[in-house]
Design a protein around this motif. Structure first.
Motif, PDB file in Angstrom:
ATOM      1  N   ALA A   2       0.775  -1.256   0.022  1.00  0.00           N
ATOM      2  CA  ALA A   2       0.196  -0.289  -0.036  1.00  0.00           C
ATOM      3  C   ALA A   2       0.839   1.125  -0.009  1.00  0.00           C
ATOM      4  O   ALA A   2       1.870   1.369   0.577  1.00  0.00           O
ATOM      5  CB  ALA A   2      -0.964   0.101   1.198  1.00  0.00           C
ATOM      6  N   VAL A   9      -7.299   2.951   3.972  1.00  0.00           N
ATOM      7  CA  VAL A   9      -6.210   1.867   4.618  1.00  0.00           C
ATOM      8  C   VAL A   9      -7.078   0.822   5.381  1.00  0.00           C
ATOM      9  O   VAL A   9      -8.324   1.147   5.951  1.00  0.00           O
ATOM     10  CB  VAL A   9      -5.339   2.396   5.779  1.00  0.00           C
ATOM     11  CG1 VAL A   9      -4.653   3.675   5.018  1.00  0.00           C
ATOM     12  CG2 VAL A   9      -6.112   3.164   7.017  1.00  0.00           C
ATOM     13  N   TRP A  23     -12.043  -1.027   6.321  1.00  0.00           N
ATOM     14  CA  TRP A  23     -11.232   0.085   5.806  1.00  0.00           C
ATOM     15  C   TRP A  23     -11.654   1.517   6.256  1.00  0.00           C
ATOM     16  O   TRP A  23     -12.919   1.571   6.645  1.00  0.00           O
ATOM     17  CB  TRP A  23     -11.452   0.089   4.269  1.00  0.00           C
ATOM     18  CG  TRP A  23     -11.094  -1.184   3.596  1.00  0.00           C
ATOM     19  CD1 TRP A  23     -11.455  -2.442   3.583  1.00  0.00           C
ATOM     20  CD2 TRP A  23      -9.637  -1.197   2.981  1.00  0.00           C
ATOM     21  NE1 TRP A  23     -10.592  -3.392   2.726  1.00  0.00           N
ATOM     22  CE2 TRP A  23      -9.615  -2.664   2.596  1.00  0.00           C
ATOM     23  CE3 TRP A  23      -8.742  -0.230   2.544  1.00  0.00           C
ATOM     24  CZ2 TRP A  23      -8.376  -3.107   1.735  1.00  0.00           C
ATOM     25  CZ3 TRP A  23      -7.557  -0.886   1.957  1.00  0.00           C
ATOM     26  CH2 TRP A  23      -7.482  -2.210   1.572  1.00  0.00           C
ATOM     27  N   THR A  26      -8.796   7.771   5.000  1.00  0.00           N
ATOM     28  CA  THR A  26      -7.997   8.661   5.653  1.00  0.00           C
ATOM     29  C   THR A  26      -8.352  10.478   5.872  1.00  0.00           C
ATOM     30  O   THR A  26      -7.653  11.043   6.519  1.00  0.00           O
ATOM     31  CB  THR A  26      -6.710   8.460   5.363  1.00  0.00           C
ATOM     32  OG1 THR A  26      -6.411   8.898   3.887  1.00  0.00           O
ATOM     33  CG2 THR A  26      -6.064   6.987   5.358  1.00  0.00           C
ATOM     34  N   ARG A  62      -2.363   1.455  10.146  1.00  0.00           N
ATOM     35  CA  ARG A  62      -2.492   0.453   9.328  1.00  0.00           C
ATOM     36  C   ARG A  62      -2.411  -0.989   9.716  1.00  0.00           C
ATOM     37  O   ARG A  62      -1.756  -1.356  10.779  1.00  0.00           O
ATOM     38  CB  ARG A  62      -1.636   0.421   7.950  1.00  0.00           C
ATOM     39  CG  ARG A  62      -1.718   1.605   7.366  1.00  0.00           C
ATOM     40  CD  ARG A  62      -0.514   1.831   6.364  1.00  0.00           C
ATOM     41  NE  ARG A  62      -0.382   3.434   5.732  1.00  0.00           N
ATOM     42  CZ  ARG A  62      -1.144   3.604   4.817  1.00  0.00           C
ATOM     43  NH1 ARG A  62      -1.954   2.856   4.160  1.00  0.00           N
ATOM     44  NH2 ARG A  62      -0.994   4.929   4.376  1.00  0.00           N
TER      45      ARG A  62
END
Length: 63
Positions: A2, A9, A23, A26, A62
């Motif tokens: 990633a 993320v 997920w 962000t 993450r």
């Protein structure tokens, strides 16, 4: 791998025959649930008991 500045993320993953992941956006902190099994999959925003999106504090770590 990633990108460090990716918009979304993955913060949770689980599953053997299917996959369930959470997920986080962000930029907004909104959490999304992704589930796949076989050839099918779906994505939806996670909601609290009042029907409002679950929002994580930023920055997000993450998995």
């Amino acid at each position: 791998m990633a990108k460090k500045d990716a918009r979304f993320v993955r913060v949770y993953t689980d599953g053997v025959f299917g996959s369930t992941e959470i997920w986080v956006d962000t930029q907004t902190g909104v959490n999304y649930l992704w589930h796949e099994s076989g050839y099918a999959g779906g994505l939806t925003a996670l909601l609290d008991r009042d029907g409002k999106p679950v929002v994580s504090p930023l920055p997000v770590e993450r998995v």
